[in-house]
Design a protein around this motif. Sequence first.
Motif, PDB file in Angstrom:
ATOM      1  N   ILE A  22      48.007  26.913  50.944  1.00 28.49           N
ATOM      2  CA  ILE A  22      47.540  26.238  49.730  1.00 28.49           C
ATOM      3  C   ILE A  22      46.353  26.987  49.122  1.00 28.49           C
ATOM      4  O   ILE A  22      46.278  27.186  47.898  1.00 28.49           O
ATOM      5  CB  ILE A  22      47.161  24.773  50.035  1.00 28.49           C
ATOM      6  CG1 ILE A  22      48.423  23.964  50.334  1.00 28.49           C
ATOM      7  CG2 ILE A  22      46.399  24.150  48.858  1.00 28.49           C
ATOM      8  CD1 ILE A  22      48.161  22.596  50.924  1.00 28.49           C
ATOM      9  N   LEU A  23      45.426  27.432  49.960  1.00 32.61           N
ATOM     10  CA  LEU A  23      44.266  28.178  49.462  1.00 32.61           C
ATOM     11  C   LEU A  23      44.691  29.495  48.821  1.00 32.61           C
ATOM     12  O   LEU A  23      44.128  29.919  47.803  1.00 32.61           O
ATOM     13  CB  LEU A  23      43.270  28.434  50.597  1.00 32.61           C
ATOM     14  CG  LEU A  23      42.499  27.216  51.103  1.00 32.61           C
ATOM     15  CD1 LEU A  23      41.713  27.565  52.365  1.00 32.61           C
ATOM     16  CD2 LEU A  23      41.556  26.678  50.025  1.00 32.61           C
ATOM     17  N   ILE A  24      45.686  30.150  49.423  1.00 32.60           N
ATOM     18  CA  ILE A  24      46.196  31.404  48.859  1.00 32.60           C
ATOM     19  C   ILE A  24      46.821  31.152  47.490  1.00 32.60           C
ATOM     20  O   ILE A  24      46.543  31.872  46.517  1.00 32.60           O
ATOM     21  CB  ILE A  24      47.225  32.048  49.809  1.00 32.60           C
ATOM     22  CG1 ILE A  24      46.543  32.563  51.077  1.00 32.60           C
ATOM     23  CG2 ILE A  24      47.954  33.206  49.108  1.00 32.60           C
ATOM     24  CD1 ILE A  24      47.512  32.949  52.174  1.00 32.60           C
ATOM     25  N   LEU A  25      47.656  30.131  47.394  1.00 32.59           N
ATOM     26  CA  LEU A  25      48.322  29.834  46.129  1.00 32.59           C
ATOM     27  C   LEU A  25      47.328  29.395  45.055  1.00 32.59           C
ATOM     28  O   LEU A  25      47.474  29.755  43.881  1.00 32.59           O
ATOM     29  CB  LEU A  25      49.390  28.752  46.342  1.00 32.59           C
ATOM     30  CG  LEU A  25      50.610  29.203  47.162  1.00 32.59           C
ATOM     31  CD1 LEU A  25      51.502  28.017  47.496  1.00 32.59           C
ATOM     32  CD2 LEU A  25      51.401  30.264  46.400  1.00 32.59           C
ATOM     33  N   ARG A  26      46.311  28.668  45.451  1.00 30.61           N
ATOM     34  CA  ARG A  26      45.271  28.286  44.482  1.00 30.61           C
ATOM     35  C   ARG A  26      44.527  29.522  43.995  1.00 30.61           C
ATOM     36  O   ARG A  26      44.157  29.620  42.810  1.00 30.61           O
ATOM     37  CB  ARG A  26      44.287  27.300  45.121  1.00 30.61           C
ATOM     38  CG  ARG A  26      44.840  25.894  45.262  1.00 30.61           C
ATOM     39  CD  ARG A  26      43.793  24.927  45.779  1.00 30.61           C
ATOM     40  NE  ARG A  26      44.281  23.557  45.829  1.00 30.61           N
ATOM     41  CZ  ARG A  26      43.536  22.522  46.204  1.00 30.61           C
ATOM     42  NH1 ARG A  26      42.268  22.709  46.557  1.00 30.61           N
ATOM     43  NH2 ARG A  26      44.050  21.307  46.224  1.00 30.61           N
ATOM     44  N   SER A  27      44.306  30.467  44.908  1.00 33.64           N
ATOM     45  CA  SER A  27      43.644  31.717  44.520  1.00 33.64           C
ATOM     46  C   SER A  27      44.500  32.487  43.529  1.00 33.64           C
ATOM     47  O   SER A  27      43.980  33.098  42.586  1.00 33.64           O
ATOM     48  CB  SER A  27      43.377  32.583  45.759  1.00 33.64           C
ATOM     49  OG  SER A  27      42.451  31.962  46.622  1.00 33.64           O
ATOM     50  N   CYS A  28      45.813  32.468  43.740  1.00 32.78           N
ATOM     51  CA  CYS A  28      46.730  33.133  42.802  1.00 32.78           C
ATOM     52  C   CYS A  28      46.641  32.501  41.416  1.00 32.78           C
ATOM     53  O   CYS A  28      46.641  33.196  40.392  1.00 32.78           O
ATOM     54  CB  CYS A  28      48.166  33.045  43.310  1.00 32.78           C
ATOM     55  SG  CYS A  28      48.503  33.987  44.810  1.00 32.78           S
ATOM     56  N   ILE A  29      46.555  31.180  41.379  1.00 35.21           N
ATOM     57  CA  ILE A  29      46.499  30.464  40.104  1.00 35.21           C
ATOM     58  C   ILE A  29      45.193  30.739  39.366  1.00 35.21           C
ATOM     59  O   ILE A  29      45.169  30.954  38.150  1.00 35.21           O
ATOM     60  CB  ILE A  29      46.662  28.947  40.330  1.00 35.21           C
ATOM     61  CG1 ILE A  29      48.068  28.641  40.862  1.00 35.21           C
ATOM     62  CG2 ILE A  29      46.395  28.167  39.039  1.00 35.21           C
ATOM     63  CD1 ILE A  29      48.240  27.229  41.368  1.00 35.21           C
ATOM     64  N   HIS A  30      44.094  30.743  40.131  1.00 33.91           N
ATOM     65  CA  HIS A  30      42.769  30.849  39.503  1.00 33.91           C
ATOM     66  C   HIS A  30      42.197  32.262  39.534  1.00 33.91           C
ATOM     67  O   HIS A  30      41.049  32.463  39.149  1.00 33.91           O
ATOM     68  CB  HIS A  30      41.787  29.896  40.194  1.00 33.91           C
ATOM     69  CG  HIS A  30      42.199  28.457  40.135  1.00 33.91           C
ATOM     70  ND1 HIS A  30      42.288  27.771  38.951  1.00 33.91           N
ATOM     71  CD2 HIS A  30      42.568  27.580  41.106  1.00 33.91           C
ATOM     72  CE1 HIS A  30      42.681  26.529  39.187  1.00 33.91           C
ATOM     73  NE2 HIS A  30      42.864  26.391  40.483  1.00 33.91           N
ATOM     74  N   SER A  31      42.994  33.215  39.994  1.00 30.65           N
ATOM     75  CA  SER A  31      42.489  34.577  40.143  1.00 30.65           C
ATOM     76  C   SER A  31      42.011  35.147  38.817  1.00 30.65           C
ATOM     77  O   SER A  31      42.702  35.096  37.810  1.00 30.65           O
ATOM     78  CB  SER A  31      43.584  35.485  40.711  1.00 30.65           C
ATOM     79  OG  SER A  31      43.130  36.814  40.784  1.00 30.65           O
ATOM     80  N   GLU A  32      40.788  35.687  38.845  1.00 27.69           N
ATOM     81  CA  GLU A  32      40.231  36.376  37.695  1.00 27.69           C
ATOM     82  C   GLU A  32      39.714  37.715  38.193  1.00 27.69           C
ATOM     83  O   GLU A  32      38.576  37.833  38.614  1.00 27.69           O
ATOM     84  CB  GLU A  32      39.091  35.580  37.062  1.00 27.69           C
ATOM     85  CG  GLU A  32      39.530  34.255  36.486  1.00 27.69           C
ATOM     86  CD  GLU A  32      38.365  33.521  35.849  1.00 27.69           C
ATOM     87  OE1 GLU A  32      37.507  34.194  35.265  1.00 27.69           O
ATOM     88  OE2 GLU A  32      38.323  32.291  35.951  1.00 27.69           O
ATOM     89  N   PRO A  33      40.543  38.756  38.186  1.00 26.62           N
ATOM     90  CA  PRO A  33      40.153  40.049  38.734  1.00 26.62           C
ATOM     91  C   PRO A  33      38.822  40.554  38.189  1.00 26.62           C
ATOM     92  O   PRO A  33      38.551  40.488  36.997  1.00 26.62           O
ATOM     93  CB  PRO A  33      41.295  40.973  38.313  1.00 26.62           C
ATOM     94  CG  PRO A  33      42.456  40.053  38.147  1.00 26.62           C
ATOM     95  CD  PRO A  33      41.880  38.780  37.614  1.00 26.62           C
ATOM     96  N   ARG A  34      37.994  41.044  39.133  1.00 26.26           N
ATOM     97  CA  ARG A  34      36.698  41.674  38.825  1.00 26.26           C
ATOM     98  C   ARG A  34      35.664  40.712  38.279  1.00 26.26           C
ATOM     99  O   ARG A  34      34.618  41.120  37.799  1.00 26.26           O
ATOM    100  CB  ARG A  34      36.865  42.843  37.845  1.00 26.26           C
ATOM    101  CG  ARG A  34      37.973  43.795  38.220  1.00 26.26           C
ATOM    102  CD  ARG A  34      37.793  44.353  39.603  1.00 26.26           C
ATOM    103  NE  ARG A  34      38.947  45.115  40.030  1.00 26.26           N
ATOM    104  CZ  ARG A  34      39.203  45.437  41.289  1.00 26.26           C
ATOM    105  NH1 ARG A  34      38.417  45.008  42.250  1.00 26.26           N
ATOM    106  NH2 ARG A  34      40.262  46.162  41.594  1.00 26.26           N
ATOM    107  N   HIS A  35      35.936  39.412  38.324  1.00 20.94           N
ATOM    108  CA  HIS A  35      34.960  38.445  37.818  1.00 20.94           C
ATOM    109  C   HIS A  35      34.627  37.417  38.887  1.00 20.94           C
ATOM    110  O   HIS A  35      35.456  37.044  39.684  1.00 20.94           O
ATOM    111  CB  HIS A  35      35.495  37.725  36.572  1.00 20.94           C
ATOM    112  CG  HIS A  35      35.662  38.637  35.409  1.00 20.94           C
ATOM    113  ND1 HIS A  35      34.620  39.054  34.630  1.00 20.94           N
ATOM    114  CD2 HIS A  35      36.769  39.248  34.907  1.00 20.94           C
ATOM    115  CE1 HIS A  35      35.072  39.859  33.686  1.00 20.94           C
ATOM    116  NE2 HIS A  35      36.373  39.994  33.835  1.00 20.94           N
ATOM    117  N   ARG A  36      33.408  36.966  38.900  1.00 20.92           N
ATOM    118  CA  ARG A  36      32.982  35.903  39.800  1.00 20.92           C
ATOM    119  C   ARG A  36      32.122  34.926  39.001  1.00 20.92           C
ATOM    120  O   ARG A  36      31.325  35.330  38.153  1.00 20.92           O
ATOM    121  CB  ARG A  36      32.122  36.468  40.957  1.00 20.92           C
ATOM    122  CG  ARG A  36      32.885  37.391  41.893  1.00 20.92           C
ATOM    123  CD  ARG A  36      33.891  36.591  42.715  1.00 20.92           C
ATOM    124  NE  ARG A  36      34.598  37.433  43.629  1.00 20.92           N
ATOM    125  CZ  ARG A  36      35.715  38.079  43.357  1.00 20.92           C
ATOM    126  NH1 ARG A  36      36.259  37.986  42.165  1.00 20.92           N
ATOM    127  NH2 ARG A  36      36.296  38.839  44.260  1.00 20.92           N
TER     128      ARG A  36
END
Length: 279
Positions: free
Chosen positions: A151-165
Amino acid sequence: MLKNDEFYINEIKFNNIKSRKINSSKYYKILFIFSGDCLVSFNESTYTCTIDNILLISPNNSVNISMNSKKQLLIYELSLTTNLLNTLSNEEVDLLYSFNVVPYHCAIVDANLETTMLIKNILRKLLIVKDKKDDFANDLYNKNMLSMIVILILRSCIHSEPRHRSNRNRQLLVDDVFLFINSHITEEITLERLEREFFVSKFHISREFKKATGMTIHSYITKSKLKLCKKLIEEGKSISNVAHLCGLGGYNNLFRVFKKEFGMTPKQYYNDIRKYKNI
């Protein structure tokens, strides 16, 4: 009950080899970089990956992983079958479908700091207990831990913003570093230790800490240790004992940093405290 071949966790150390080909076979493979950084090659392209990234490899594919620095490269490999993803799903969430919403050979995901820390801690726990099949509710434990990771992996895929934090993630990291330092102030605390603890580059930790506080981590640790030294001296502890208790090494090092910070030696401070108490 989970079958033995439905998932496995493997620790990959790049000690005597500089590159390695990873085949997914029938599994969905997820790679987590615990230390170092690497080059990931697939589809005639090469990408740089660090401890902030999660790599997803779909079944029947392969990637080539190469070391990208002199620092030891350590990767945890989690392999899951399609059957397991179906087992972990429920009526509301089809995890297998979610993994295949976007067809991919290898996907590189930028996860936030909180998520990567949590996933890696769960992975370490699973690796420790994988052979303890007689532990209470072992099967249920593994299912719940694996569900959380997926679930954490899939949430990361959904919310992924490359090079940004986000600012929230930076503040979260600094708050966690503060908490760790204050909880382990009597021990030796190095940037390398913080990197291992938080699975975040020591350069990133140093940069964010300096931005948030205006001082280096080394300065903060030293000041915190010296604050504890003064407290122990006030309590009547011997100077040599204080140096040891505060994790400052021997008396000579305590003498040097104490005088630099407070303009007097630990012995002079001790004598001043005694005079004040006798007034």
